[in-house]
Design an enzyme around this catalytic site. Sequence first.
Site, PDB file in Angstrom:
ATOM      1  N   LYS A 127       0.753  -1.305  -0.098  1.00 35.94           N
ATOM      2  CA  LYS A 127      -0.037  -0.247  -0.002  1.00 35.94           C
ATOM      3  C   LYS A 127       0.786   1.340   0.013  1.00 35.94           C
ATOM      4  O   LYS A 127       0.584   2.194  -0.845  1.00 35.94           O
ATOM      5  CB  LYS A 127      -0.860   0.007   1.220  1.00 35.94           C
ATOM      6  CG  LYS A 127      -2.193  -0.797   1.081  1.00 35.94           C
ATOM      7  CD  LYS A 127      -2.822  -1.250   2.401  1.00 35.94           C
ATOM      8  CE  LYS A 127      -3.819  -2.376   2.006  1.00 35.94           C
ATOM      9  NZ  LYS A 127      -4.668  -2.837   3.412  1.00 35.94           N
TER      10      LYS A 127
ATOM     11  N   GLN B 205      -4.871  -1.544   9.520  1.00 35.36           N
ATOM     12  CA  GLN B 205      -4.835  -3.033   9.063  1.00 35.36           C
ATOM     13  C   GLN B 205      -5.541  -3.800   9.928  1.00 35.36           C
ATOM     14  O   GLN B 205      -5.109  -3.745  10.964  1.00 35.36           O
ATOM     15  CB  GLN B 205      -3.283  -3.204   8.296  1.00 35.36           C
ATOM     16  CG  GLN B 205      -3.176  -4.408   7.836  1.00 35.36           C
ATOM     17  CD  GLN B 205      -3.850  -4.441   6.322  1.00 35.36           C
ATOM     18  OE1 GLN B 205      -4.004  -3.416   5.547  1.00 35.36           O
ATOM     19  NE2 GLN B 205      -4.181  -5.524   5.983  1.00 35.36           N
TER      20      GLN B 205
ATOM     21  N   ASP C 140     -11.147   2.801   3.729  1.00 39.30           N
ATOM     22  CA  ASP C 140     -11.450   1.370   3.572  1.00 39.30           C
ATOM     23  C   ASP C 140     -13.126   1.201   3.325  1.00 39.30           C
ATOM     24  O   ASP C 140     -13.339  -0.082   2.897  1.00 39.30           O
ATOM     25  CB  ASP C 140     -11.152   0.569   4.909  1.00 39.30           C
ATOM     26  CG  ASP C 140      -9.955  -0.099   4.881  1.00 39.30           C
ATOM     27  OD1 ASP C 140      -9.809  -0.597   3.920  1.00 39.30           O
ATOM     28  OD2 ASP C 140      -9.171  -0.392   5.844  1.00 39.30           O
TER      29      ASP C 140
HETATM   30  N1  GUN Z   1      -7.024  -6.891   5.994  1.00 40.17           N
HETATM   31  C1  GUN Z   1      -7.455  -7.441   4.954  1.00 40.17           C
HETATM   32  N2  GUN Z   1      -7.937  -6.706   3.753  1.00 40.17           N
HETATM   33  C2  GUN Z   1      -8.070  -5.447   4.344  1.00 40.17           C
HETATM   34  C3  GUN Z   1      -8.632  -4.433   3.979  1.00 40.17           C
HETATM   35  O1  GUN Z   1      -9.101  -4.227   2.763  1.00 40.17           O
HETATM   36  N3  GUN Z   1      -8.325  -3.345   4.690  1.00 40.17           N
HETATM   37  C4  GUN Z   1      -7.865  -3.239   5.970  1.00 40.17           C
HETATM   38  N4  GUN Z   1      -7.844  -2.364   6.689  1.00 40.17           N
HETATM   39  N5  GUN Z   1      -7.281  -4.362   6.339  1.00 40.17           N
HETATM   40  C5  GUN Z   1      -7.492  -5.637   5.788  1.00 40.17           C
END
Ligand code: GUN
Length: 282
Positions: free
Chosen positions: A53, A97, A120
């Site tokens: 990311k 996350q 998100d």
């Molecule tokens: N953990 C697995 N997929 C995601 C996601 O799309 N966003 C976040 N914040 N955590 C995750």
Amino acid sequence: MYKLIDGKAHSARLRGEIKLRAEKFTEKSGRKIGLAVVLVGDNPASQVYVRNKIKACEETGIKSFANFLPESATQAQVEELVKSLVNDANVDGILVQLPLPAHLDEKAIMSLIPVEKDVDGFSEQNMGRLCLNEKCLVACTPNGVMQMLRAEGIEIRGKNAVVIGRSNIVGKPMAMLLLNADATVTVCHSKTANLKEICRSADILVAAIGRAKFVTADMVKDGAVVVDVGINRNSEGKLCGDVDFEDVKCRCSYITPVPGGVGPMTITMLLYNTVCAAERSL
Ligand code: GUN
């Protein structure tokens, strides 16, 4: 003959657009768009996701604010960090996350992220707005699927769409997006009776289960569009989806591969949401 939906190509095209919008934002505002990423602990998969990311931000001219806390971080420490990001005018989007370490109250932490910085799309407000078919930040993976279906010119209106999986992150928002696009939507899950028959009625079948090669040819209608959201590792450690690709592909009009299908779009839609959040703040 099936057509492969190339997530890398769709992703590259969208990232080009995102980069231009980010440059325009900087011209107007005098600052870069900012995305804050919070990672607590040392879950190896999360570390890879977060690294990717941050890298994607750099490539598209978005400033990333990486915040790493140790596994031992307390609820108060994480909450204090998130609150400081909420109040930081250079931060347009906040991503915590998941999963968080078990001792932390995930809901309490996520609820600190205001709707306008919730890139998100996981917040109650954004999920609620999605449900009401109102403008909102949409969860990245299902939004990426919609972008690809639209770009491929796949008709959704009036089609039977079946989503396997009812997670808050993928299955539920996916079903809502398809419903908002006028599909007739069925959501299947581990307690569903007649799963095979329901799947065979699908013009558009989305697999978001988390079980390797779960979807086989006998579950797929001829000419169906099959979207594989799964990211699993087989016994040899090789990446594979929820769909048995080799078995299913010949039945499909379109199919997404794993890797190189939905996966690349997820991060791209995070960047997309961050740009949207920033533009709305102007
Ligand atoms: N953990 C697995 N997929 C995601 C996601 O799309 N966003 C976040 N914040 N955590 C995750």
